[in-house]
Design an enzyme around this catalytic site. Structure first.
Site, PDB file in Angstrom:
ATOM      1  N   GLY A  80      -3.200  -4.308 -16.054  1.00  0.00           N
ATOM      2  CA  GLY A  80      -2.834  -3.559 -14.859  1.00  0.00           C
ATOM      3  C   GLY A  80      -2.089  -4.443 -13.881  1.00  0.00           C
ATOM      4  O   GLY A  80      -2.538  -5.537 -13.544  1.00  0.00           O
TER       5      GLY A  80
ATOM      6  N   ALA B  26      -3.430  -4.938  -7.092  1.00  0.00           N
ATOM      7  CA  ALA B  26      -4.440  -5.934  -7.426  1.00  0.00           C
ATOM      8  C   ALA B  26      -3.953  -6.828  -8.562  1.00  0.00           C
ATOM      9  O   ALA B  26      -3.995  -8.062  -8.460  1.00  0.00           O
ATOM     10  CB  ALA B  26      -5.752  -5.242  -7.800  1.00  0.00           C
TER      11      ALA B  26
ATOM     12  N   SER C 276       0.473  12.118   4.240  1.00  0.00           N
ATOM     13  CA  SER C 276      -0.253  10.975   4.791  1.00  0.00           C
ATOM     14  C   SER C 276      -1.173  11.350   5.944  1.00  0.00           C
ATOM     15  O   SER C 276      -0.857  12.178   6.791  1.00  0.00           O
ATOM     16  CB  SER C 276       0.736   9.926   5.292  1.00  0.00           C
ATOM     17  OG  SER C 276       0.027   8.934   5.986  1.00  0.00           O
TER      18      SER C 276
ATOM     19  N   ARG D 168     -12.239  11.032   6.449  1.00  0.00           N
ATOM     20  CA  ARG D 168     -11.743  11.987   5.459  1.00  0.00           C
ATOM     21  C   ARG D 168     -12.792  12.957   4.947  1.00  0.00           C
ATOM     22  O   ARG D 168     -12.522  14.143   4.797  1.00  0.00           O
ATOM     23  CB  ARG D 168     -11.195  11.199   4.271  1.00  0.00           C
ATOM     24  CG  ARG D 168      -9.971  10.464   4.662  1.00  0.00           C
ATOM     25  CD  ARG D 168      -9.467   9.588   3.557  1.00  0.00           C
ATOM     26  NE  ARG D 168      -8.282   8.921   4.053  1.00  0.00           N
ATOM     27  CZ  ARG D 168      -7.584   8.035   3.378  1.00  0.00           C
ATOM     28  NH1 ARG D 168      -7.972   7.682   2.167  1.00  0.00           N
ATOM     29  NH2 ARG D 168      -6.508   7.498   3.901  1.00  0.00           N
TER      30      ARG D 168
ATOM     31  N   LEU E 200      -5.390  -0.649  -0.003  1.00  0.00           N
ATOM     32  CA  LEU E 200      -4.331  -1.643  -0.197  1.00  0.00           C
ATOM     33  C   LEU E 200      -4.891  -3.017   0.173  1.00  0.00           C
ATOM     34  O   LEU E 200      -4.683  -4.015  -0.517  1.00  0.00           O
ATOM     35  CB  LEU E 200      -3.117  -1.307   0.672  1.00  0.00           C
ATOM     36  CG  LEU E 200      -2.474   0.068   0.414  1.00  0.00           C
ATOM     37  CD1 LEU E 200      -1.287   0.293   1.342  1.00  0.00           C
ATOM     38  CD2 LEU E 200      -2.020   0.186  -1.029  1.00  0.00           C
TER      39      LEU E 200
HETATM   40  C1  LIG Z   1      -0.786   9.249  -2.646  1.00  0.00           C
HETATM   41  C2  LIG Z   1      -1.660   8.075  -2.287  1.00  0.00           C
HETATM   42  C3  LIG Z   1      -1.526   7.464  -1.051  1.00  0.00           C
HETATM   43  C4  LIG Z   1      -2.318   6.373  -0.718  1.00  0.00           C
HETATM   44  N1  LIG Z   1      -2.159   5.804   0.514  1.00  0.00           N
HETATM   45  C5  LIG Z   1      -2.890   4.710   0.831  1.00  0.00           C
HETATM   46  C6  LIG Z   1      -2.704   4.061   2.089  1.00  0.00           C
HETATM   47  O1  LIG Z   1      -1.881   4.463   2.907  1.00  0.00           O
HETATM   48  N2  LIG Z   1      -3.448   2.959   2.348  1.00  0.00           N
HETATM   49  C7  LIG Z   1      -4.348   2.476   1.466  1.00  0.00           C
HETATM   50  O2  LIG Z   1      -4.957   1.455   1.758  1.00  0.00           O
HETATM   51  N3  LIG Z   1      -4.537   3.069   0.268  1.00  0.00           N
HETATM   52  C8  LIG Z   1      -3.837   4.174  -0.065  1.00  0.00           C
HETATM   53  N4  LIG Z   1      -4.043   4.779  -1.283  1.00  0.00           N
HETATM   54  C9  LIG Z   1      -4.940   4.171  -2.267  1.00  0.00           C
HETATM   55  C10 LIG Z   1      -4.263   2.986  -2.928  1.00  0.00           C
HETATM   56  O3  LIG Z   1      -2.890   3.252  -3.120  1.00  0.00           O
HETATM   57  C11 LIG Z   1      -4.853   2.636  -4.279  1.00  0.00           C
HETATM   58  O4  LIG Z   1      -6.222   2.626  -4.218  1.00  0.00           O
HETATM   59  C12 LIG Z   1      -4.391   1.267  -4.721  1.00  0.00           C
HETATM   60  O5  LIG Z   1      -3.000   1.157  -4.632  1.00  0.00           O
HETATM   61  C13 LIG Z   1      -4.855   0.953  -6.116  1.00  0.00           C
HETATM   62  O6  LIG Z   1      -4.278  -0.263  -6.544  1.00  0.00           O
HETATM   63  P1  LIG Z   1      -4.701  -0.908  -7.900  1.00  0.00           P
HETATM   64  O7  LIG Z   1      -3.896  -2.150  -8.053  1.00  0.00           O
HETATM   65  O8  LIG Z   1      -6.158  -1.016  -7.968  1.00  0.00           O
HETATM   66  O9  LIG Z   1      -4.302   0.157  -9.026  1.00  0.00           O
HETATM   67  P2  LIG Z   1      -2.916   0.834  -9.438  1.00  0.00           P
HETATM   68  O10 LIG Z   1      -1.833   0.601  -8.480  1.00  0.00           O
HETATM   69  O11 LIG Z   1      -3.245   2.238  -9.814  1.00  0.00           O
HETATM   70  O12 LIG Z   1      -2.494   0.057 -10.742  1.00  0.00           O
HETATM   71  C14 LIG Z   1      -3.131   0.248 -11.961  1.00  0.00           C
HETATM   72  C15 LIG Z   1      -2.424  -0.579 -12.990  1.00  0.00           C
HETATM   73  O13 LIG Z   1      -3.165  -0.545 -14.184  1.00  0.00           O
HETATM   74  C16 LIG Z   1      -2.355  -0.200 -15.269  1.00  0.00           C
HETATM   75  N5  LIG Z   1      -3.219   0.475 -16.234  1.00  0.00           N
HETATM   76  C17 LIG Z   1      -4.095   1.482 -16.019  1.00  0.00           C
HETATM   77  N6  LIG Z   1      -4.745   1.783 -17.156  1.00  0.00           N
HETATM   78  C18 LIG Z   1      -4.268   0.958 -18.094  1.00  0.00           C
HETATM   79  C19 LIG Z   1      -4.540   0.780 -19.470  1.00  0.00           C
HETATM   80  N7  LIG Z   1      -5.464   1.493 -20.107  1.00  0.00           N
HETATM   81  N8  LIG Z   1      -3.833  -0.156 -20.135  1.00  0.00           N
HETATM   82  C20 LIG Z   1      -2.897  -0.916 -19.517  1.00  0.00           C
HETATM   83  N9  LIG Z   1      -2.625  -0.807 -18.221  1.00  0.00           N
HETATM   84  C21 LIG Z   1      -3.295   0.128 -17.525  1.00  0.00           C
HETATM   85  C22 LIG Z   1      -1.240   0.604 -14.695  1.00  0.00           C
HETATM   86  O14 LIG Z   1      -0.116   0.530 -15.542  1.00  0.00           O
HETATM   87  C23 LIG Z   1      -1.027  -0.100 -13.369  1.00  0.00           C
HETATM   88  O15 LIG Z   1      -0.196  -1.214 -13.558  1.00  0.00           O
HETATM   89  C24 LIG Z   1      -3.265   5.892  -1.628  1.00  0.00           C
HETATM   90  C25 LIG Z   1      -3.408   6.503  -2.856  1.00  0.00           C
HETATM   91  C26 LIG Z   1      -2.642   7.623  -3.172  1.00  0.00           C
HETATM   92  C27 LIG Z   1      -2.877   8.323  -4.453  1.00  0.00           C
END
Ligand SMILES: Cc1cc2nc3c(=O)[nH]c(=O)nc-3n(C[C@H](O)[C@H](O)[C@H](O)COP(=O)(O)OP(=O)(O)OC[C@H]3O[C@@H](n4cnc5c(N)ncnc54)[C@H](O)[C@@H]3O)c2cc1C
Ligand code: SF4
Ligand code: FES
Lengths: 243, 642
Positions: free
Chosen positions: B41, B45, B285, B332, B447
């Site tokens: 991923g 993160a 948002s 929320r 984030l």
């Molecule tokens: C529309 C929307 C708006 C948001 N706005 C905000 C905001 O304003 N402020 C805030 O703080 N948070 C916000 N959030 C929440 C926040 O965006 C997410 O919680 C956060 O970005 C998650 O980051 P992450 O790195 O954990 O996962 P992600 O960004 O989801 O990344 C997951 C990664 O894992 C990979 N992956 C997944 N499964 C597999 C697999 N089986 N094999 C290989 N790769 C895989 C994907 O390819 C990707 O690279 C929002 C969420 C949404 C949906």
């Protein structure tokens, strides 16, 4: 609403493809373009056929994954929109639709409507960043950035890396994409320092990836879903000392 | 049932992380190259972690399923990111962000972790600015802030409505820089389908190349999952279509505990559903609640009318009425429940679905009158454009319609203070872990958490693990590797060749979504949950009997990808309901109707449920482990936003 769809089917990059015609009926006008294709795929599954492959993820115009040429226009003919943000109500008067993948040598077709855009990642890897050590950085407000520059940098930074600019360009040039990143970083003091080196490396990489050069057709800014303008190209040319 | 311990440091809260850092082992720069690390991923993160580990000199291999790391779902985050810089001098502090986060999470998060998160938040902004993230600025050139979702200080940094995009591109570029320097290798269009376990430690992953269908094994000294959240279990959610639980679910099946699976956040301001064939719901948002006023018609007869024809005195600004102190800015979960309540009572607006109107107005007329159209467009232009392209309506002229939708999952893999799961050598970061948000997450803090995990916490704790666990290399022919490959191949064959192929993955996903939304959505009840558990078990059997995947497996086959993800969602869905059933209280986003006050507020039971519920996979029934939450520094109070 009922549609006749001519969809590009291609098994892989070694075999040439062709348009295959499908009919789809009873589409609601609030259905998005991709949801319409989803429904078509459901029909194909019911008929034991392989589904039409197309890229998408966010379905809200920000990830840059979706990429279809619809009746000759990358992302359709609606301005400043990605394919995933098109709704069938936009197609009230066009019931016959031709759907193709991006076409450019540096974006080989993988299957059906899906292309390989790794060349864009390679261009960013060649220098599309600030060379700051990850993990150590000075206090954020120690560096002031005037609001105008920050806003302009943001406008360039909104590029979603979709590749529509390449798909529409008669030279299959990636200049708008490259210029947007160079401009974004050059407008900020933290990115300014490396600007010439960065611009040179990214530009060279673009050429070695097989993208053409810019001859000012300006079709790119018309199809760009994020409204990236050719003024970014002017700025890049200045940095490269070409003006 | 057993008790679970998080390996937290002790002593004063303010010095725990510092003390812990001192106690963590380091690895000398020249030795780092010898250590191989797998990061699955590359969202906020994962990309930030790869960039930091690569910079430090480890050998990192990363994977993502999209065609580029730049497209991870983090890209869609709109509103902003919190940090305790206190630039606005409005009384913010590390302590206040810590307290707000714990309280926002309804006192179901671990104090030590949350305090560390607040402590690290400021440094994230420094890092992002240095990378060239174009945050909003004041005319003076200083960084701008806004107040966001349920807080009374302005601590949110933002880049118009595209903060996630800009932060992700910053991390992606830092990741790209390491790829150019050859410290990191990356494979896109690759899906992780199994964890390779050797001597009870996570030592690698099995990955499917989504283009060729090739199944391959990759081994390393440890594995870190940064694979995002599982809101798509509900089928319709604000998440990107590809978001899935497969990576975390495979980890669960290999022994990693899954914590608080029922803690899922339903976001109040989304574009309401319009029909049966919809594929996703779009978030508007939360920042819109700063200036927009939420209302519904007082009289049911008015619900069909054009909102312009409803008189001011006939409008019920229900959040302002119910929660005068926080009004439209209540958290929320509180806002979502209030909207649901209003619609359930028949005061909803918009088109009818299954006989009910699911929508209330979010109205900008007052602020447009006050600031003018241009100022409002400057702030919210892109959101308004997005709304009008989806609905065909112009929010500058007529109020938006909104309704809650699944959005974020607080639950996830259980991790200790080092962000290590209950499996040694398996770590989890970002939305994939359960860590900091308790039973409800505050706006703009996902984030922050993803980046704190990736830039600052995991690089240190992973190094500590590597230094303390000298490991022999795992041979490609190791029986565990061979067996994991076989397990993945067998499962794919099972998906491709069900006994009576009949229905598409979408068919099953929609059915699951409907069960979960009704039983385990905004309100939950024992009877309904019990019934749902039975229904999901039936659905699971039906799935393996009748799943239909066309095409072939050694090819780009999106139907096959979906089938695999839906299979995992079905199993997770059952655990979500079991967890919701086990938790006989209401807290944060988890609202059990049996435990709500008259006014619809959550009634916590701190005596019996002040714990993290971490589930261990067992073939028959999952086993519950409890991590008791001890509040040493803050007093538990009843959340009150009146
Ligand atoms: C529309 C929307 C708006 C948001 N706005 C905000 C905001 O304003 N402020 C805030 O703080 N948070 C916000 N959030 C929440 C926040 O965006 C997410 O919680 C956060 O970005 C998650 O980051 P992450 O790195 O954990 O996962 P992600 O960004 O989801 O990344 C997951 C990664 O894992 C990979 N992956 C997944 N499964 C597999 C697999 N089986 N094999 C290989 N790769 C895989 C994907 O390819 C990707 O690279 C929002 C969420 C949404 C949906
Ligand atoms: S410049 Fe525009 S068209 Fe080109 S990749 Fe970026 S967003 Fe797409
Ligand atoms: S699917 Fe993400 S931009 Fe279209």
């Amino acid at each position: 609403m009922n549609f006749t769809l001519h969809i590009w089917r291609q098994k892989n990059s070694d075999i040439s493809g062709e348009f295959v015609t499908y009919k789809i009926d009873n589409i609601d006008e609030d259905t998005s373009f991709l949801e319409m294709l989803d429904q078509l795929n459901e029909q194909l599954i019911a008929q034991d056929q392989d589904c039409i492959v197309f890229d998408y993820d966010c379905r809200e115009g920000i990830c840059g994954a979706c990429s279809l040429v619809i009746n000759g226009y990358p992302h359709g003919d609606k301005k400043a929109t990605t394919t995933c943000q098109l709704y069938m109500r936009d197609y009230k008067h066009q019931t016959e639709l031709w759907v193709e993948p991006w076409r450019a040598e540096s974006f080989p077709v993988i299957k059906d409507l899906t292309v390989d855009r790794t060349s864009f990642d390679d261009i960013i890897q060649s220098g599309g960043y600030v060379s700051v050590h990850t993990g150590s950085a000075p206090e954020a407000n120690a560096l002031l950035v005037d609001k105008h520059s920050a806003d302009e940098a943001f406008n360039s930074a909104t590029c979603i890396g979709c590749g529509a600019c390449v798909a529409v360009c008669p030279n299959a040039s990636a200049t708008l994409f490259v210029a947007a990143k160079i401009t974004h970083l050059s407008l900020l003091p933290q990115g300014k320092i490396e600007e010439q080196d960065r611009a040179r490396k990214m530009f060279q990489k673009m050429e070695s990836e097989g993208f053409g050069s810019c001859s000012n057709h300006r079709y790119c800014e018309r199809v760009c879903p994020k409204g990236i303008t050719v003024s970014n190209i002017t700025k890049m040319n200045q940095i490269l000392g070409w003006t | 049932m057993s008790n679970l311990y998080a390996n937290e440091p002790t002593g004063p809260l303010e010095s725990r992380w510092e003390k812990h850092l001192f106690n963590l082992s380091l690895i000398a720069p020249q030795n780092r190259k010898k250590h191989k690390v797998i990061v699955v991923g590359t969202g906020l993160a994962g990309a930030s972690l790869c960039a930091t580990l690569g910079e430090a000199g480890y050998q990192v291999s990363s994977f993502c399923f999209q065609d580029s790391p730049r497209r991870a779902h983090s890209i869609a985050a709109q509103g902003g990111i919190n940090a305790t810089k206190n630039y606005q001098n409005d009384g913010d502090s590390v302590w206040r962000l810590f307290y707000d986060t714990i309280k926002g999470g309804d006192f179901r998060a671990r104090e030590s972790n949350v305090y560390r998160l607040a402590e690290l938040s400021g440094n994230i902004i420094d890092q992002a600015v240095a990378q060239g993230v174009p945050f909003a600025r004041e005319y003076s050139g200083y960084l701008a802030n806004r107040s966001f979702g349920g807080t009374q200080v302005s601590r949110t940094f933002y880049a118009r409505g595209q903060t996630g995009q800009q932060l992700l591109l910053g991390a992606y570029q830092a990741h790209s820089r390491q790829l150019e320097n050859d410290n990191v290798t990356h494979q896109s269009r690759s899906e992780m389908l199994e964890i390779i376990m050797v001597d009870d430690k996570a030592r690698g992953v099995v990955v499917r190349d989504l283009v060729t269908g090739e199944i391959s094994a990759h081994t390393a000294d440890c594995v870190i999952l940064c694979t995002g959240g599982y809101s798509n279990a509900f089928y319709l959610s604000t998440n990107a279509k590809g978001c899935n639980t497969s990576a975390t679910w495979r980890a669960y099946k290999q022994g990693a505990y899954f914590a608080n699976p029922s803690f899922t956040q339903i976001h109040p301001t989304c574009v309401p559903p319009t029909g049966e064939n919809q594929s996703k719901l779009t978030l508007m948002s939360e920042s819109l609640r700063n200036d927009g006023r939420i209302w519904a018609p007082k009289n049911i007869e008015d619900c069909e009318k054009n909102p312009a024809d409803i008189k001011e005195e006939d409008r019920d600004y229900f959040l302002e009425r119910m929660y005068p102190a926080f009004a439209n800015l209540v958290p929320r979960d509180v806002a979502s429940r209030a909207v649901k309540h209003i619609c359930d009572q028949g005061h909803g607006v918009g088109s009818k679905i299954h006989g009910q109107r699911l929508g209330v107005y979010l109205d900008f007329s007052a602020i447009i009158e006050k600031l003018g159209l241009d100022a409002v467009a400057e702030k919210y232009g892109n959101l308004f454009d997005m709304y009008s392209s989806i609905t065909g309506e112009d929010p500058y002229q007529t109020p938006m319609k909104i309704y809650p939708a699944p959005h974020y999952t607080m639950g996830g893999l259980w991790v200790d203070y080092n962000l290590m799961t209950s499996v040694e050598g398996l770590f989890a970061g970002g939305e994939a872990n359960f860590s900091d948000h308790g039973a409800n997450r505050l706006g703009a803090s996902a984030l922050m958490q993803g980046l704190a995990d990736g830039y600052f916490i995991l690089p240190k704790t992973v190094a500590n693990y590597l230094s303390r666990n000298p490991l022999a290399e795992v041979d490609d022919n190791h029986p565990q590797v061979v067996q994991s490959l076989k397990a993945v191949r067998d499962r794919i064959q099972q998906l491709m060749h069900a006994p009576q192929p009949k229905h598409s993955p979408e068919y099953f996903h929609q059915k699951l979504g409907k069960i979960l939304w009704e039983a385990c959505g905004m309100s939950r009840e024992a009877d309904r949950l019990n019934q749902a558990i039975g229904e999901i078990a039936e659905l699971e059997a039906h799935f393996w009997q009748n799943i239909k995947v066309t095409g072939v497996d050694n090819d780009l086959n999106q139907t096959l990808e979906r089938a695999g993800r839906v299979a995992d969602f079905i199993e997770l869905g059952k655990l979500m309901c079991q967890d919701a059933l086990m938790r006989e209280e209401s807290c944060g986003a988890h609202a059990r109707v049996e435990y709500l006050s008259e006014g619809g507020e959550a009634k916590r039971d701190d005596d019996d449920f002040s714990f993290v519920g971490a589930w261990e996979y067992k073939p028959e029934q999952p086993m519950l482990h409890k991590e008791q939450l001890n509040y040493e520094f803050i007093e538990l109070t009843v959340r009150n936003y009146k």
